[in-house]
Design an enzyme around this catalytic site. Structure first.
Site, PDB file in Angstrom:
ATOM      1  N   ASP A   1       0.817  -1.220   0.000  1.00  0.00           N
ATOM      2  CA  ASP A   1       0.000   0.000   0.000  1.00  0.00           C
ATOM      3  C   ASP A   1       0.849   1.268   0.000  1.00  0.00           C
ATOM      4  O   ASP A   1       0.479   2.290   0.572  1.00  0.00           O
ATOM      5  CB  ASP A   1      -0.977  -0.001   1.194  1.00  0.00           C
ATOM      6  CG  ASP A   1      -1.696  -1.331   1.289  1.00  0.00           C
ATOM      7  OD1 ASP A   1      -2.074  -1.854   0.234  1.00  0.00           O
ATOM      8  OD2 ASP A   1      -1.848  -1.856   2.404  1.00  0.00           O
TER       9      ASP A   1
ATOM     10  N   HIS B   1      -4.932  -1.790  -5.521  1.00  0.00           N
ATOM     11  CA  HIS B   1      -4.110  -0.702  -6.059  1.00  0.00           C
ATOM     12  C   HIS B   1      -5.025   0.433  -6.496  1.00  0.00           C
ATOM     13  O   HIS B   1      -5.924   0.236  -7.313  1.00  0.00           O
ATOM     14  CB  HIS B   1      -3.285  -1.206  -7.256  1.00  0.00           C
ATOM     15  CG  HIS B   1      -2.278  -2.242  -6.878  1.00  0.00           C
ATOM     16  ND1 HIS B   1      -1.512  -2.916  -7.797  1.00  0.00           N
ATOM     17  CD2 HIS B   1      -1.905  -2.721  -5.669  1.00  0.00           C
ATOM     18  CE1 HIS B   1      -0.717  -3.760  -7.162  1.00  0.00           C
ATOM     19  NE2 HIS B   1      -0.939  -3.664  -5.867  1.00  0.00           N
TER      20      HIS B   1
HETATM   21  P1  2SA Z   1      -3.084 -12.922   2.037  1.00  0.00           P
HETATM   22  O1  2SA Z   1      -4.539 -12.584   1.914  1.00  0.00           O
HETATM   23  O2  2SA Z   1      -2.845 -14.383   2.272  1.00  0.00           O
HETATM   24  O3  2SA Z   1      -2.245 -12.386   0.935  1.00  0.00           O
HETATM   25  O4  2SA Z   1      -2.619 -12.187   3.399  1.00  0.00           O
HETATM   26  C1  2SA Z   1      -1.350 -12.433   3.960  1.00  0.00           C
HETATM   27  C2  2SA Z   1      -0.720 -11.159   4.508  1.00  0.00           C
HETATM   28  O5  2SA Z   1      -0.504 -10.253   3.414  1.00  0.00           O
HETATM   29  C3  2SA Z   1      -1.113  -9.024   3.699  1.00  0.00           C
HETATM   30  N1  2SA Z   1      -1.660  -8.434   2.479  1.00  0.00           N
HETATM   31  C4  2SA Z   1      -1.667  -7.125   2.238  1.00  0.00           C
HETATM   32  N2  2SA Z   1      -1.061  -6.107   2.877  1.00  0.00           N
HETATM   33  C5  2SA Z   1      -1.281  -4.870   2.385  1.00  0.00           C
HETATM   34  N3  2SA Z   1      -2.136  -4.603   1.339  1.00  0.00           N
HETATM   35  C6  2SA Z   1      -2.741  -5.611   0.698  1.00  0.00           C
HETATM   36  N4  2SA Z   1      -3.762  -5.362  -0.135  1.00  0.00           N
HETATM   37  C7  2SA Z   1      -4.989  -4.685   0.386  1.00  0.00           C
HETATM   38  C8  2SA Z   1      -4.859  -3.184   0.286  1.00  0.00           C
HETATM   39  C9  2SA Z   1      -5.222  -5.189   1.810  1.00  0.00           C
HETATM   40  C10 2SA Z   1      -6.590  -4.942   2.447  1.00  0.00           C
HETATM   41  O6  2SA Z   1      -4.436  -2.720  -0.750  1.00  0.00           O
HETATM   42  O7  2SA Z   1      -5.157  -2.468   1.239  1.00  0.00           O
HETATM   43  O8  2SA Z   1      -7.516  -4.407   1.871  1.00  0.00           O
HETATM   44  O9  2SA Z   1      -6.712  -5.348   3.631  1.00  0.00           O
HETATM   45  C11 2SA Z   1      -2.483  -6.946   1.111  1.00  0.00           C
HETATM   46  N5  2SA Z   1      -2.874  -8.151   0.651  1.00  0.00           N
HETATM   47  C12 2SA Z   1      -2.360  -9.060   1.496  1.00  0.00           C
HETATM   48  C13 2SA Z   1      -2.272  -9.384   4.637  1.00  0.00           C
HETATM   49  O10 2SA Z   1      -2.731  -8.264   5.363  1.00  0.00           O
HETATM   50  C14 2SA Z   1      -1.633 -10.434   5.493  1.00  0.00           C
HETATM   51  O11 2SA Z   1      -0.838  -9.818   6.472  1.00  0.00           O
HETATM   52  P1  GDP Z   2      -0.791   0.163  -3.542  1.00  0.00           P
HETATM   53  O1  GDP Z   2      -1.398  -1.108  -3.051  1.00  0.00           O
HETATM   54  O2  GDP Z   2       0.673   0.230  -3.320  1.00  0.00           O
HETATM   55  O3  GDP Z   2      -1.162   0.507  -4.953  1.00  0.00           O
HETATM   56  O4  GDP Z   2      -1.416   1.342  -2.634  1.00  0.00           O
HETATM   57  P2  GDP Z   2      -2.947   1.508  -2.192  1.00  0.00           P
HETATM   58  O5  GDP Z   2      -3.749   1.961  -3.334  1.00  0.00           O
HETATM   59  O6  GDP Z   2      -3.396   0.296  -1.441  1.00  0.00           O
HETATM   60  O7  GDP Z   2      -2.810   2.635  -1.094  1.00  0.00           O
HETATM   61  C1  GDP Z   2      -2.192   3.854  -1.374  1.00  0.00           C
HETATM   62  C2  GDP Z   2      -3.192   4.978  -1.074  1.00  0.00           C
HETATM   63  O8  GDP Z   2      -2.511   6.220  -1.038  1.00  0.00           O
HETATM   64  C3  GDP Z   2      -4.251   5.133  -2.147  1.00  0.00           C
HETATM   65  O9  GDP Z   2      -5.419   5.599  -1.548  1.00  0.00           O
HETATM   66  C4  GDP Z   2      -3.663   6.197  -3.064  1.00  0.00           C
HETATM   67  O10 GDP Z   2      -4.654   6.930  -3.782  1.00  0.00           O
HETATM   68  C5  GDP Z   2      -2.974   7.067  -2.071  1.00  0.00           C
HETATM   69  N1  GDP Z   2      -1.755   7.766  -2.553  1.00  0.00           N
HETATM   70  C6  GDP Z   2      -0.789   7.317  -3.378  1.00  0.00           C
HETATM   71  N2  GDP Z   2       0.209   8.207  -3.457  1.00  0.00           N
HETATM   72  C7  GDP Z   2      -0.142   9.232  -2.657  1.00  0.00           C
HETATM   73  C8  GDP Z   2       0.505  10.459  -2.282  1.00  0.00           C
HETATM   74  O11 GDP Z   2       1.607  10.773  -2.688  1.00  0.00           O
HETATM   75  N3  GDP Z   2      -0.182  11.262  -1.402  1.00  0.00           N
HETATM   76  C9  GDP Z   2      -1.426  10.941  -0.915  1.00  0.00           C
HETATM   77  N4  GDP Z   2      -2.006  11.775  -0.069  1.00  0.00           N
HETATM   78  N5  GDP Z   2      -2.031   9.807  -1.239  1.00  0.00           N
HETATM   79  C10 GDP Z   2      -1.395   8.960  -2.086  1.00  0.00           C
HETATM   80 MG    MG Z   3      -2.842  -1.761  -1.711  1.00  0.00          MG
END
Ligand code: 2SA
Ligand code: GDP
Ligand code: MG
Length: 453
Positions: free
Chosen positions: A43, A71
């Protein structure tokens, strides 16, 4: 910085050799593929960078993970969230490839397509290409994910329950079902489906699978997906040979990598550079730029040690200002200071050629900022990243404290206009890691970025 020069087709005499990126004499190892990888626990804003770079790319590929990923891309104030689809899919000029290393939940994929169609995404049928070698995430894998988490009780991992772990388990234990199986002899698909359902039923008697209904559903999916599926290995090699620019969008992040992450609190794929080669069938010598995406602070969603976590008002401020909520599960993300020990470790694994530092604007209101620069165990600085979660839970973080800039950076578009304290923050990162920061994110929109070069 590695060259991004593209080899000309004629340099290979236009021939399809048995080994497409073969020997030392070949001009094919000309580093034509750009890779975007998460440098922390995910993220970091990979989607935004991919969307930006897609403008100058011909093909955007996902190489690992599944619809656990979330994403976000914000264009002209409109927000898109991608889970299985590469973030380049909204770019009409780009083809989007879902590679062999990805695990695909077809109901989820079609839902995602529909949702984005409603937001204005058009003609994706002409742009989306899916590997016949990618594995299917079945609904039963998702159920098993939930059951395994429930079984673990207080030791649960905090997965997204999207069936990622069970599907990669099926793949590794060679019971998995691939997209190609679905498109081949349906009787064989049925046999594989029944076998996997029975095997999981034996392990989890409470599992509910209506096999006949599922088979009927998958017959329909087979027809829907058939036109999109091909051998993406030869497709990509052919396109690279003919000079096309390929961008790879890593999902999740290095600290969630099954080998290098904070095991077992990780996902089940290689989210670091190795997953690019194995998840697309690309040799390392085609990879040029490796862009590490680093959030200006740290977040983690799910369980597991997090040395710089802030369980206080500052953590809450980062969470609220950064809107740190999971894109897939809507879970609140844990927040903490930037941990350069983490980024240095993932830089070793991934070999970033440059960094994209995101969400600098979220730090705008702080008068003081801390950066984690060393881990101590039993009073001594350690020179490695702990593989043991017990050790990682016990490290004491050494910080440097720097003054904040305490002003709004959202409208800044060049380095000269960044406050000096923000420039110093960037310089500390560059110096510590020995890697240039090429982009700085100051807002969620496509335009909210500073290109430092
Ligand atoms: P999994 O479902 O088996 O892949 O989970 C295992 C660990 O990987 C982490 N994990 C993530 N961490 C951050 N972002 C992810 N994507 C979503 C997002 C997560 C969400 O963009 O926000 O919505 O909760 C992602 N996917 C997997 C997960 O938290 C477990 O720790
Ligand atoms: P990813 O999984 O790496 O693509 O990231 P996510 O989309 O899960 O989370 C990143 C969040 O930060 C999203 O809501 C983006 O729109 C936001 N974002 C990305 N770059 C920036 C930034 O430079 N500034 C701010 N304020 N938000 C950002
Ligand atoms: Mg993400």
């Amino acid at each position: 910085m590695a060259s991004t020069a593209v080899p000309k087709h004629t340099e290979l005499n236009g021939e399809m050799s048995s080994c497409v990126f073969p020997c030392k004499k070949s001009k094919m190892g000309n580093n034509t593929v750009t890779v975007v990888l998460g440098a922390q626990w995910g993220d970091e804003g990979k989607g935004k960078l991919v969307d930006l770079l897609a403008v100058n790319s011909d093909i955007v590929c996902r190489c690992q993970g599944g619809n656990n990923a979330g994403h976000t891309v914000v264009v002209d104030g409109k927000e898109f969230d991608f889970h299985l689809l590469p973030s380049g899919i909204i770019n009409k000029k780009c083809k989007s490839v879902i590679g062999n290393g990805v695990v695909i939940h077809l109901p989820g994929l079609f839902e995602e397509l529909k949702k984005n169609e409603l937001k204005g995404m058009q003609d994706w049928q002409d742009r989306l290409i899916i590997s016949d070698r990618a594995h299917l995430v079945l609904d039963l894998h998702q159920q098993v994910d939930g059951l395994q988490e429930a079984e673990k009780g207080k030791n649960s991992l905090g997965t997204t329950k999207k069936g990622i772990g069970p599907t990669y388990s099926s793949k590794a234990s060679r019971n998995g079902i691939r997209i190609g199986d679905l498109l081949g002899d349906f009787n064989l698909f049925e046999e594989k489906f029944r076998t996997i359902a029975e095997s999981y039923k034996r392990m989890f008697p409470s599992l509910e699978v209506d096999v006949d209904a599922e088979l009927a559903r998958y017959k329909e999916y087979a027809d829907k997906i058939r036109p999109l599926v091909r051998d993406t290995v030869s497709y990509l090699h052919h396109e690279i040979r003919s000079g096309k620019k390929v961008l790879v969008e890593g999902a999740n992040a290095a600290m969630l990598d099954i080998d290098f992450g904070t095991y077992p609190y990780v996902t089940s794929s290689n989210c670091s550079i190795g997953g690019v080669c194995t998840g697309l069938g690309l040799p390392p010598n085609v990879i040029g730029e490796v862009l590490g995406v680093v959030k200006a602070y740290t977040t983690r969603v799910g369980d597991g040690p997090f040395p710089t976590e802030l369980i206080d008002e500052t953590g809450k401020l980062l969470q609220e200002r950064g809107h740190e909520v999971g894109v897939t599960t809507k879970r609140v993300r844990r927040c903490g200071w930037l941990d350069l020990i983490v980024v240095r470790y993932t830089a070793m694994v991934n070999g970033y050629t440059a960094l994209c530092l995101t969400k600098m604007d979220i730090l705008d209101t702080l008068s003081e900022i801390k950066i984690g620069v060393a881990y101590k165990l039993n009073g001594k600085i350690i020179d490695y990243f702990p593989s043991s979660m017990t050790e990682l839970s016990n490290v004491e973080v050494e910080y440097v404290t720097v003054p904040g800039w305490a002003c709004n950076t959202e409208n800044v578009r060049d380095m000269e206009n960044l406050p000096s304290q923000a420039i110093d923050y960037v310089k500390i990162i560059e110096k510590f890691l020995g890697i240039p920061v090429k982009f700085i994110g100051v807002g969620p929109g496509r335009d909210s970025i500073i290109n430092t070069v």
